[in-house]
Design an enzyme around this catalytic site. Structure first.
Site, mmCIF file in Angstrom:
data_model
loop_
_atom_site.group_PDB
_atom_site.id
_atom_site.type_symbol
_atom_site.label_atom_id
_atom_site.label_comp_id
_atom_site.label_asym_id
_atom_site.label_seq_id
_atom_site.Cartn_x
_atom_site.Cartn_y
_atom_site.Cartn_z
ATOM 1 N N ASP A 178 -7.005 1.258 0.703
ATOM 2 C CA ASP A 178 -5.646 0.756 0.902
ATOM 3 C C ASP A 178 -5.364 -0.478 0.047
ATOM 4 O OD1 ASP A 178 -5.251 2.761 2.726
ATOM 5 O OD2 ASP A 178 -5.426 1.487 4.503
ATOM 6 N N GLU A 195 -4.686 0.522 -3.552
ATOM 7 C CA GLU A 195 -3.317 1.037 -3.683
ATOM 8 C C GLU A 195 -2.308 -0.096 -3.591
ATOM 9 O OE1 GLU A 195 -3.339 5.647 -2.242
ATOM 10 O OE2 GLU A 195 -3.111 4.140 -0.677
ATOM 11 N N ASP A 251 0.639 3.799 -3.223
ATOM 12 C CA ASP A 251 0.272 5.208 -3.078
ATOM 13 C C ASP A 251 1.164 6.082 -3.947
ATOM 14 O OD1 ASP A 251 -1.019 7.484 -1.418
ATOM 15 O OD2 ASP A 251 1.125 7.827 -1.147
ATOM 16 N N GLU A 278 0.835 -1.202 0.000
ATOM 17 C CA GLU A 278 0.000 0.000 0.000
ATOM 18 C C GLU A 278 0.869 1.250 0.000
ATOM 19 O OE1 GLU A 278 -1.746 3.477 1.641
ATOM 20 O OE2 GLU A 278 -0.590 2.148 2.935
#
Length: 250
Positions: A141, A144, A72, A68
């Protein structure tokens, strides 16, 4: 990826034993077929599931948190690249507002919900919300994390192609670059010669590893608005939206 890469999952035995993710169905949802199934499995393993499934804890001791973190950054770069190519005449400020709208948590949750990602995420019992639904922050999350997994599986071009596939018309659907709600609320107050909005954290909810921040926003002479978010920044943004909506009805 060479052995010993710091983001390589720590596997013990066959990684497919650690999950029953339907890779073919997942490929249809995200637009990428994984060559390394263990990366997809790691991306869909929430940390809360580790205590009740020993095979997951052995295979993915950090859950999907590291992927995650990577995803991002991958998402941010991919969206910036796509916007530069799609809006060659826009200034930096306009591009920045578009970027913020496309990478915010709500957009991620919308996309994850649209593709039915929640059914694939491995969770602990405490990570489900009302009615057994997957909590929005966990959906965001996981999406990502999947982008981070695609990056490790096939490189940046593949992960950027996933972003383009998943975000689709959202990349160009805004006729004009959206304004940040906190900026819009500040401008509303300034136009009426009022003090700037004040934000205050009033509480936190949920487990320590996945807290929900509760924030109030107030403008002099008006009732405060409150919102919850997976980060203090996100809660402030949602509170600003709530107060703007209320003010628009007055």
């Amino acid at each position: 990826m060479a052995a010993g890469h710091p983001l390589q999952p720590l596997l013990h035995g066959d990684p497919l034993n650690a999950t029953d993710v339907d890779l073919a169905a997942l490929a249809g949802r995200i637009g990428h077929t994984f060559g390394r199934a263990e990366l997809a499995a790691e991306a869909l393993t929430h940390r809360g599931a580790l205590d009740r499934r020993s095979e997951l804890k052995a295979a993915f001791p950090h859950g999907n948190e590291r992927l995650e973190f990577l995803g991002d950054r991958v998402l941010s770069l991919a969206v910036a690249d796509l916007l530069l190519r799609r809006f060659p005449h826009e200034h930096e400020g306009e591009l920045a507002r578009r970027h913020a709208a496309l990478v915010r948590a709500e957009t991620l949750v919308e996309i994850a919900t649209t593709i039915g990602l929640g059914i694939d995420i491995r969770l602990g019992d405490s990570e489900r919300g009302q009615g057994g639904a997957v909590r929005p922050t966990i959906l965001a999350d996981a999406l990502e994390a999947l982008l981070g997994a695609v990056f490790l599986d096939a490189g940046f071009a593949a992960s950027a192609a996933c972003v383009e596939y998943l975000w689709g018309d959202r990349l160009t659907s805004q006729a004009a670059a959206p304004r940040d709600p906190k900026t819009a609320l500040q401008e509303w107050a300034q136009a009426r010669r009022l003090p700037l909005p004040s934000y205050r954290e009033v509480g936190r909810e949920g487990p320590p590893h996945a807290p929900l921040f509760v924030v109030d926003v107030a403008i002099k002479g008006h009732e405060p608005a409150q919102a919850r978010g997976g980060s203090k920044r996100e809660a402030e943004r949602l509170a600003a939206i709530a107060l703007l909506e209320r003010l628009s009805r007055q």
